[in-house]
Every structure is written in structure tokens, then in C-alpha cells.
Design an enzyme around this catalytic site. Structure first.
Site, PDB file in Angstrom:
ATOM      1  CB  SER A 146      42.334  50.777  77.955  1.00  0.00           C
ATOM      2  OG  SER A 146      41.888  52.108  77.917  1.00  0.00           O
ATOM      3  CE1 TYR A 159      41.950  52.617  74.402  1.00  0.00           C
ATOM      4  CE2 TYR A 159      43.212  51.651  72.615  1.00  0.00           C
ATOM      5  CZ  TYR A 159      43.118  52.080  73.922  1.00  0.00           C
ATOM      6  OH  TYR A 159      44.209  51.945  74.758  1.00  0.00           O
TER       7      TYR A 159
HETATM    8  P1  NAP Z   1      52.070  52.469  70.836  1.00  0.00           P
HETATM    9  O1  NAP Z   1      53.118  53.405  71.301  1.00  0.00           O
HETATM   10  O2  NAP Z   1      51.183  52.869  69.691  1.00  0.00           O
HETATM   11  O3  NAP Z   1      52.737  51.032  70.503  1.00  0.00           O
HETATM   12  C1  NAP Z   1      51.883  50.025  70.034  1.00  0.00           C
HETATM   13  C2  NAP Z   1      52.792  48.907  69.550  1.00  0.00           C
HETATM   14  O4  NAP Z   1      51.967  47.869  68.992  1.00  0.00           O
HETATM   15  C3  NAP Z   1      53.726  49.380  68.455  1.00  0.00           C
HETATM   16  O5  NAP Z   1      54.990  48.774  68.577  1.00  0.00           O
HETATM   17  C4  NAP Z   1      53.018  48.889  67.200  1.00  0.00           C
HETATM   18  O6  NAP Z   1      53.889  48.661  66.137  1.00  0.00           O
HETATM   19  C5  NAP Z   1      52.474  47.566  67.694  1.00  0.00           C
HETATM   20  N1  NAP Z   1      51.412  47.055  66.820  1.00  0.00           N
HETATM   21  C6  NAP Z   1      50.308  47.704  66.384  1.00  0.00           C
HETATM   22  N2  NAP Z   1      49.594  46.901  65.581  1.00  0.00           N
HETATM   23  C7  NAP Z   1      50.253  45.718  65.516  1.00  0.00           C
HETATM   24  C8  NAP Z   1      50.014  44.480  64.841  1.00  0.00           C
HETATM   25  N3  NAP Z   1      48.943  44.301  64.058  1.00  0.00           N
HETATM   26  N4  NAP Z   1      50.914  43.470  64.987  1.00  0.00           N
HETATM   27  C9  NAP Z   1      52.019  43.646  65.761  1.00  0.00           C
HETATM   28  N5  NAP Z   1      52.307  44.792  66.422  1.00  0.00           N
HETATM   29  C10 NAP Z   1      51.414  45.808  66.299  1.00  0.00           C
HETATM   30  O7  NAP Z   1      51.105  52.116  72.030  1.00  0.00           O
HETATM   31  P2  NAP Z   1      51.357  52.166  73.604  1.00  0.00           P
HETATM   32  O8  NAP Z   1      50.905  53.474  74.129  1.00  0.00           O
HETATM   33  O9  NAP Z   1      52.726  51.661  73.913  1.00  0.00           O
HETATM   34  O10 NAP Z   1      50.264  51.083  74.019  1.00  0.00           O
HETATM   35  C11 NAP Z   1      50.582  49.715  74.120  1.00  0.00           C
HETATM   36  C12 NAP Z   1      49.325  49.046  74.616  1.00  0.00           C
HETATM   37  O11 NAP Z   1      48.867  49.717  75.789  1.00  0.00           O
HETATM   38  C13 NAP Z   1      48.174  49.123  73.612  1.00  0.00           C
HETATM   39  O12 NAP Z   1      47.410  47.940  73.683  1.00  0.00           O
HETATM   40  C14 NAP Z   1      47.352  50.306  74.135  1.00  0.00           C
HETATM   41  O13 NAP Z   1      45.992  50.201  73.742  1.00  0.00           O
HETATM   42  C15 NAP Z   1      47.499  50.137  75.606  1.00  0.00           C
HETATM   43  N6  NAP Z   1      47.266  51.320  76.418  1.00  0.00           N
HETATM   44  C16 NAP Z   1      47.968  52.460  76.194  1.00  0.00           C
HETATM   45  C17 NAP Z   1      47.734  53.560  77.054  1.00  0.00           C
HETATM   46  C18 NAP Z   1      48.461  54.863  76.917  1.00  0.00           C
HETATM   47  O14 NAP Z   1      48.038  55.838  77.566  1.00  0.00           O
HETATM   48  N7  NAP Z   1      49.505  54.945  76.123  1.00  0.00           N
HETATM   49  C19 NAP Z   1      46.831  53.456  78.087  1.00  0.00           C
HETATM   50  C20 NAP Z   1      46.108  52.278  78.239  1.00  0.00           C
HETATM   51  C21 NAP Z   1      46.350  51.208  77.397  1.00  0.00           C
HETATM   52  P3  NAP Z   1      53.973  49.744  64.940  1.00  0.00           P
HETATM   53  O15 NAP Z   1      54.213  51.077  65.554  1.00  0.00           O
HETATM   54  O16 NAP Z   1      55.105  49.262  64.085  1.00  0.00           O
HETATM   55  O17 NAP Z   1      52.635  49.689  64.234  1.00  0.00           O
HETATM   56  C1  GCO Z   2      42.363  58.310  74.524  1.00  0.00           C
HETATM   57  C2  GCO Z   2      43.616  57.658  75.029  1.00  0.00           C
HETATM   58  C3  GCO Z   2      43.271  56.528  75.979  1.00  0.00           C
HETATM   59  C4  GCO Z   2      44.539  55.888  76.452  1.00  0.00           C
HETATM   60  C5  GCO Z   2      44.266  54.760  77.372  1.00  0.00           C
HETATM   61  C6  GCO Z   2      43.574  55.172  78.629  1.00  0.00           C
HETATM   62  O1  GCO Z   2      42.358  58.731  73.354  1.00  0.00           O
HETATM   63  O2  GCO Z   2      41.420  58.408  75.320  1.00  0.00           O
HETATM   64  O3  GCO Z   2      44.392  57.168  73.959  1.00  0.00           O
HETATM   65  O4  GCO Z   2      42.459  55.617  75.331  1.00  0.00           O
HETATM   66  O5  GCO Z   2      45.260  55.392  75.381  1.00  0.00           O
HETATM   67  O6  GCO Z   2      43.614  53.708  76.734  1.00  0.00           O
HETATM   68  O7  GCO Z   2      43.570  54.059  79.498  1.00  0.00           O
END
Ligand code: NAP
Ligand code: GCO
Length: 266
Positions: A146, A159
Site C-alpha cells: 500500500s 493499517y
Molecule cells: P476489499 O474490497 O475489502 O477486499 C478484501 C478481500 O479480502 C475481501 O474479499 C475479503 O473478504 C477478504 N478478506 C478479508 N479478511 C480475510 C480473511 N481473514 N481471510 C480471507 N479473506 C479475507 O479490499 P480491496 O480494496 O480489494 O483490497 C485488497 C488488498 O489491496 C488489501 O490487502 C488492501 O489492503 C490492499 N490495498 C487496497 C487499496 C485500495 O485503494 N482499495 C490500495 C492499496 C492496497 P470478505 O469481504 O468476505 O471479508
Molecule cells: C485510506 C485508504 C488507503 C488505501 C490504500 C492506499 O483509508 O487511506 O484505505 O489506505 O486503501 O492502502 O494505498
């Protein structure tokens, strides 16, 4: 240069937490590049939701119910995947949660829960698959880090601590297992339009854009939120032989936000 180095034909990829969101997009991309896909989610309802989405997308997958924080369940799922597919070539540690709470208001149990999913779980799952990768003489691990692996902001202490730790776990796996032809790298998405960031983009009661939405767009040189599609090419690259000499690297896919001091006040 052989473009086949970007192919994932014959590879088996496991993407954790991939019923939707970034995980689903990455799994879809790895399939497009030729990989067989398996994914897990935390309960049967989530897995079924994912199976329906993959079916609609025409992507053959196997789904497994597995809480990635549960080492016994992870070990059992790893064994089942190897039984079903014969091997695991690519692991994407994608599953993750966030809790946006001011640090002094956050319970220790809430802090621990985020660390458990976002940092302990990638350790547990990587530890489960690395022995098989050593035995087969190759492996790819991609940790979804992230911007908070580099920066902090209000309300995301747990986080940021987890994702900062995940950056260093990535580098340590690369250091410890690189000699076995295992490459462990990270993808650091910027602000991506997924359910996880939906609260930061919600329209205000008067219909105006969320202040954070406007803030992020102004802080991003690309002047937009990322989409899960922006992450697909980088994921295929890091999962492929084209990146075999890249190890311990965090590839930020952020529209330039980490490079930018921010627009000067007009
Ligand atoms: P999301 O929409 O919240 O999806 C997260 C997924 O992980 C969901 O399918 C969730 O399942 C699953 N999960 C959570 N806890 C779990 C567990 N204990 N065991 C198995 N599965 C689990 O998140 P996303 O935005 O797609 O993010 C995916 C990854 O990218 C995460 O690591 C997040 O930190 C990272 N990320 C996201 C962003 C962003 O801007 N969106 C940016 C940087 C990094 P349930 O919904 O059923 O709980
Ligand atoms: C926040 C956001 C971010 C993104 C991502 C950025 O609340 O600042 O959720 O943390 O998820 O991780 O890279």
C-alpha cells in the site's frame, strides 16, 4: 527478449481474498495470461459470491473457504490446492482489512485484528507455500502492500503499521529464499476504487464529492482514482518469468502520488 516470458501458461496461481475487488481483478489477469486460478475467502457465502463472479467472467476457478489468519486452515487449504492442482507456482497475498479509527480511540484488539489479517496472514500463507516452491525450484510471491507502506495518515495507524511491515516481510522473503529461485515482490496500489475505499468516495448529502475524494485527486498527478484494471499488468509482470531478476521490490501503482508534493495553492 522472448515475449513468452510474460506468459503464465502452465502455472497455478493462488490469490487470497479474491471474491471481488483487487484480488478478483488480479486473478482475472493471471488467468488471461494463462494461469490456472484458485482463490479463498473467509466464508462460504463470500466464496460462492466469488464463484458466481468468476463464472460470469468465464474464468474457471476453484474456491476454498479459508480464514488466512488461521494457520491450521491455511495449511489444510495449501495441501488441498496442491492435491487439486498438483502445485502452487504463484501466491498473491491480497486478503486485507482496514479500520479507520483515530489511534487513541482504537482498541488494542482492533489494532491486533488488522495486523493479524494484513501482516501475520501473509507470513502464514507464504510459510505454507514456500517449501513446495523450494522443492519445485521456482516460485512467485506477490504481497499487496500500500502507499501506507511508505506514508501515514490520520486514523490508519494499524493499517500503516501492517503494510509497512509487509514491505519488510517482502524484502526478507526475497533475501531468505532468493537462492531457491523464489521471487517475492510487492505491489503498492495507490487509491483504488474498490469496496474498501467506498467510504472515502461517498457523495455528500448535498451531492458534492467527498472531501477525501477531492483531496486524493488533487494529490495524484494522474488526477484520478486508480481502478483494479490498473493493477492487472503489473501483477502479470511480477508473476511471470519476465521479472525473474526482480526480488524484494515494491512496485507502486499509484498514478504518481508518492512522487508528488502536491499542487501549490492557487
Ligand atoms: P476489499 O474490497 O475489502 O477486499 C478484501 C478481500 O479480502 C475481501 O474479499 C475479503 O473478504 C477478504 N478478506 C478479508 N479478511 C480475510 C480473511 N481473514 N481471510 C480471507 N479473506 C479475507 O479490499 P480491496 O480494496 O480489494 O483490497 C485488497 C488488498 O489491496 C488489501 O490487502 C488492501 O489492503 C490492499 N490495498 C487496497 C487499496 C485500495 O485503494 N482499495 C490500495 C492499496 C492496497 P470478505 O469481504 O468476505 O471479508
Ligand atoms: C485510506 C485508504 C488507503 C488505501 C490504500 C492506499 O483509508 O487511506 O484505505 O489506505 O486503501 O492502502 O494505498
Amino acid at each position: 527478449m522472448n515475449m513468452k516470458d510474460f506468459s503464465l501458461e502452465g502455472k497455478v496461481a493462488w490469490v487470497t481474498g479474491a471474491s471481488y475487488g483487487i484480488g478478483f481483478a488480479i486473478a482475472s489477469a493471471l488467468h488471461s495470461a494463462g494461469a490456472q486460478i484458485c482463490f479463498n475467502d473467509i466464508n462460504q457465502a463470500a466464496v460462492d459470491r466469488g464463484l458466481a463472479s468468476y463464472k460470469e467472467a468465464g474464468i474457471p476457478v476453484k474456491g476454498y473457504v479459508c480464514d488466512v489468519t488461521d494457520e491450521e486452515a491455511v495449511n489444510a487449504t495449501t495441501a488441498q490446492i496442491v492435491k487439486d492442482f498438483g502445485k502452487i507456482d504463484i501466491l498473491v497475498n491480497n486478503a486485507g482489512i482496514i479500520k479507520r479509527i483515530p489511534m487513541c480511540d482504537m482498541k488494542a484488539s482492533e489494532f491486533r485484528q488488522v495486523i493479524d489479517v494484513d501482516l501475520n496472514a501473509p507470513f502464514i500463507v507464504s510459510k505454507a507455500v514456500i517449501p513446495g516452491m523450494i522443492k519445485q525450484g521456482h516460485g512467485k510471491i506477490i504481497n499487496i502492500c500500500s502507499m501506507m507502506s511508505e506514508l501515514g495518515r490520520e486514523t490508519v495507524s494499524a493499517y500503516a503499521a501492517a503494510k509497512g511491515g509487509l514491505k519488510m516481510l517482502t524484502r526478507n522473503i526475497a533475501s531468505e529464499y532468493g537462492e531457491y529461485n523464489i521471487q517475492c515482490n510487492g505491489i503498492g496500489p495507490g487509491y483504488i476504487e474498490t469496496p474498501q475505499t467506498a467510504p472515502l468516495r461517498e457523495r455528500q448529502p448535498d451531492g458534492s464529492r467527498h472531501p477525501f475524494d477531492q483531496f486524493i485527486v488533487s494529490k495524484t498527478p494522474a488526477a484520478r482514482w486508480g481502478t483494479t484494471a490498473d493493477l492487472q499488468g503489473p501483477a502479470v509482470f511480477l508473476a511471470s518469468d519476465a521479472s525473474n531478476f526482480i526480488n524484494g521490490h515494491i512496485l507502486y501503482v499509484d498514478g504518481g502520488i508518492l512522487a508528488y508534493i502536491g499542487k501549490q495553492p492557487q
